[in-house]
Design a protein around this motif. Structure first.
Motif, PDB file in Angstrom:
ATOM      1  N   THR A 184       0.803  -1.218   0.000  1.00 25.13           N
ATOM      2  CA  THR A 184       0.000   0.000   0.000  1.00 25.13           C
ATOM      3  C   THR A 184       0.837   1.270   0.000  1.00 25.13           C
ATOM      4  O   THR A 184       0.324   2.338  -0.326  1.00 25.13           O
ATOM      5  CB  THR A 184      -0.947   0.030   1.220  1.00 25.13           C
ATOM      6  N   GLU A 185       2.117   1.181   0.329  1.00 24.89           N
ATOM      7  CA  GLU A 185       2.957   2.373   0.290  1.00 24.89           C
ATOM      8  C   GLU A 185       3.564   2.598  -1.087  1.00 24.89           C
ATOM      9  O   GLU A 185       4.156   3.646  -1.339  1.00 24.89           O
ATOM     10  CB  GLU A 185       4.070   2.252   1.349  1.00 24.89           C
ATOM     11  N   MET A 186       3.463   1.633  -1.983  1.00 19.54           N
ATOM     12  CA  MET A 186       4.030   1.775  -3.329  1.00 19.54           C
ATOM     13  C   MET A 186       3.162   1.040  -4.345  1.00 19.54           C
ATOM     14  O   MET A 186       3.632   0.141  -5.026  1.00 19.54           O
ATOM     15  CB  MET A 186       5.462   1.246  -3.355  1.00 19.54           C
ATOM     16  N   ARG A 205      -2.296  -7.426  -3.747  1.00 16.10           N
ATOM     17  CA  ARG A 205      -0.965  -6.930  -3.405  1.00 16.10           C
ATOM     18  C   ARG A 205      -0.957  -5.457  -3.018  1.00 16.10           C
ATOM     19  O   ARG A 205      -0.058  -5.023  -2.297  1.00 16.10           O
ATOM     20  CB  ARG A 205      -0.003  -7.164  -4.577  1.00 16.10           C
ATOM     21  N   VAL A 206      -1.934  -4.690  -3.503  1.00 15.68           N
ATOM     22  CA  VAL A 206      -1.868  -3.241  -3.294  1.00 15.68           C
ATOM     23  C   VAL A 206      -2.979  -2.698  -2.404  1.00 15.68           C
ATOM     24  O   VAL A 206      -3.119  -1.486  -2.266  1.00 15.68           O
ATOM     25  CB  VAL A 206      -1.852  -2.478  -4.640  1.00 15.68           C
ATOM     26  N   THR A 207      -3.780  -3.551  -1.832  1.00 13.39           N
ATOM     27  CA  THR A 207      -4.807  -3.099  -0.893  1.00 13.39           C
ATOM     28  C   THR A 207      -4.606  -3.761   0.459  1.00 13.39           C
ATOM     29  O   THR A 207      -4.043  -4.855   0.560  1.00 13.39           O
ATOM     30  CB  THR A 207      -6.233  -3.424  -1.395  1.00 13.39           C
ATOM     31  N   GLY A 208      -5.080  -3.099   1.483  1.00  8.89           N
ATOM     32  CA  GLY A 208      -5.089  -3.670   2.827  1.00  8.89           C
ATOM     33  C   GLY A 208      -3.866  -3.322   3.647  1.00  8.89           C
ATOM     34  O   GLY A 208      -2.765  -3.136   3.131  1.00  8.89           O
ATOM     35  N   ASP A 209      -4.079  -3.227   4.934  1.00  8.90           N
ATOM     36  CA  ASP A 209      -3.008  -3.017   5.903  1.00  8.90           C
ATOM     37  C   ASP A 209      -2.369  -4.368   6.192  1.00  8.90           C
ATOM     38  O   ASP A 209      -2.979  -5.236   6.808  1.00  8.90           O
ATOM     39  CB  ASP A 209      -3.598  -2.406   7.176  1.00  8.90           C
ATOM     40  N   GLY A 210      -1.130  -4.539   5.730  1.00 12.36           N
ATOM     41  CA  GLY A 210      -0.449  -5.812   5.896  1.00 12.36           C
ATOM     42  C   GLY A 210      -0.138  -6.172   7.329  1.00 12.36           C
ATOM     43  O   GLY A 210       0.274  -7.306   7.604  1.00 12.36           O
ATOM     44  N   ARG A 211      -0.350  -5.243   8.261  1.00 12.34           N
ATOM     45  CA  ARG A 211      -0.092  -5.523   9.678  1.00 12.34           C
ATOM     46  C   ARG A 211      -1.378  -5.491  10.504  1.00 12.34           C
ATOM     47  O   ARG A 211      -1.326  -5.540  11.733  1.00 12.34           O
ATOM     48  CB  ARG A 211       0.910  -4.513  10.231  1.00 12.34           C
ATOM     49  N   ALA A 212      -2.502  -5.441   9.830  1.00 14.34           N
ATOM     50  CA  ALA A 212      -3.779  -5.375  10.556  1.00 14.34           C
ATOM     51  C   ALA A 212      -3.949  -6.552  11.499  1.00 14.34           C
ATOM     52  O   ALA A 212      -4.506  -6.413  12.598  1.00 14.34           O
ATOM     53  CB  ALA A 212      -4.934  -5.332   9.563  1.00 14.34           C
ATOM     54  N   ASN A 237     -10.640  -4.802  10.121  1.00 11.56           N
ATOM     55  CA  ASN A 237     -10.058  -3.490   9.851  1.00 11.56           C
ATOM     56  C   ASN A 237      -8.791  -3.567   8.998  1.00 11.56           C
ATOM     57  O   ASN A 237      -7.882  -2.755   9.137  1.00 11.56           O
ATOM     58  CB  ASN A 237      -9.792  -2.740  11.162  1.00 11.56           C
ATOM     59  N   THR A 238      -8.771  -4.539   8.091  1.00 13.20           N
ATOM     60  CA  THR A 238      -7.672  -4.613   7.127  1.00 13.20           C
ATOM     61  C   THR A 238      -7.797  -3.522   6.075  1.00 13.20           C
ATOM     62  O   THR A 238      -6.799  -2.942   5.646  1.00 13.20           O
ATOM     63  CB  THR A 238      -7.656  -5.988   6.441  1.00 13.20           C
ATOM     64  N   TYR A 239      -9.028  -3.231   5.646  1.00 13.45           N
ATOM     65  CA  TYR A 239      -9.239  -2.316   4.529  1.00 13.45           C
ATOM     66  C   TYR A 239      -9.785  -0.971   4.982  1.00 13.45           C
ATOM     67  O   TYR A 239     -10.602  -0.885   5.901  1.00 13.45           O
ATOM     68  CB  TYR A 239     -10.203  -2.934   3.520  1.00 13.45           C
ATOM     69  N   GLY A 240      -9.320   0.077   4.295  1.00 17.50           N
ATOM     70  CA  GLY A 240      -9.784   1.434   4.536  1.00 17.50           C
ATOM     71  C   GLY A 240     -10.205   2.085   3.229  1.00 17.50           C
ATOM     72  O   GLY A 240     -10.124   1.478   2.150  1.00 17.50           O
ATOM     73  N   PRO A 241     -10.640   3.349   3.283  1.00 16.75           N
ATOM     74  CA  PRO A 241     -11.142   4.032   2.087  1.00 16.75           C
ATOM     75  C   PRO A 241     -10.157   4.073   0.919  1.00 16.75           C
ATOM     76  O   PRO A 241     -10.561   3.936  -0.241  1.00 16.75           O
ATOM     77  CB  PRO A 241     -11.468   5.436   2.602  1.00 16.75           C
ATOM     78  N   ALA A 242      -8.868   4.260   1.190  1.00 20.15           N
ATOM     79  CA  ALA A 242      -7.888   4.309   0.095  1.00 20.15           C
ATOM     80  C   ALA A 242      -7.818   2.980  -0.640  1.00 20.15           C
ATOM     81  O   ALA A 242      -7.605   2.942  -1.864  1.00 20.15           O
ATOM     82  CB  ALA A 242      -6.513   4.692   0.630  1.00 20.15           C
TER      83      ALA A 242
END
Length: 202
Positions: free
Chosen positions: A14-16, A47-54, A163-168
């Protein structure tokens, strides 16, 4: 060789995301057939969505639960009665070509409203219906596939950790879903869908 039914995406990018989304879009464009192109976009979404540390946060996982993601596209079936699973990652092999009534649960809401949807924590939604046979997911995002004003399916990503996923993440999924819709049509996806639907329901 990878297995689309069992691969686990360990963390998100999500950072890149943009370089990865660009790369995946080109790979999908180069694919010979529609489902392969759509599957590449689904895999990119994981690969590009979700908080990998949720999953590390207290309460994100319940006892016996584990950290994993799934993704797929659910098409409106040719007879317009069902959501029909294609291009899946992480679903059990026995759910390949899964289908269920169009008005089922939150996928039904997306179909009815033709709008994207985020469930940051499915525990907050008493009407959440479990689609994945092997586990109830804790967080999910849904993005419509629309072509020339017509809704014909939706792309999903879901994770067991709440809470893995957010609006972004939902915005990224919508971008990938729009790309998948275009590629599906460019590669004669409706003909492919008719064929596999007939095989699945024969």
């Amino acid at each position: 060789m990878t297995n689309a039914m069992t691969d686990v995406i360990p963390c998100s990018l999500t950072e890149m995301p943009w370089d990865e989304m660009s790369r995946a879009a080109q790979v999908a464009a180069d694919a010979v057939e529609a489902e392969a192109a759509v599957r590449e976009m689904v895999h990119c979404a994981l690969r590009v969505t979700g908080d990998g540390r949720a999953h590390e946060r207290p309460g994100a996982l319940k006892p016996s639960e584990r950290h994993f993601h799934v993704g797929a596209v659910f098409m409106v079936s040719p007879d317009a009665t069902s959501h029909f699973l294609i291009a899946e990652w992480g679903f059990p092999a026995e759910q390949h070509r899964l289908y269920y009534p169009l008005d089922t649960g939150h996928p039904g809401w997306v179909w009815k409203n033709e709008r994207a949807l985020i469930l940051e924590n499915t525990d907050d939604h008493a009407d959440f219906k479990q689609i994945l046979k092997s586990a109830r997911m804790g967080s999910a995002i849904y993005a419509p596939l629309i072509w020339q004003g017509k809704f014909f399916g939706h792309m999903i990503c879901a994770a067991q950790a709440r809470n893995t996923y957010g609006p972004a993440d939902l915005v990224r999924l919508q971008i990938l879903a729009a790309g998948a819709a275009s590629l599906y049509m460019a590669k004669d996806g409706p003909t492919m869908l008719n064929k596999i639907w007939r095989e699945a329901t024969a």
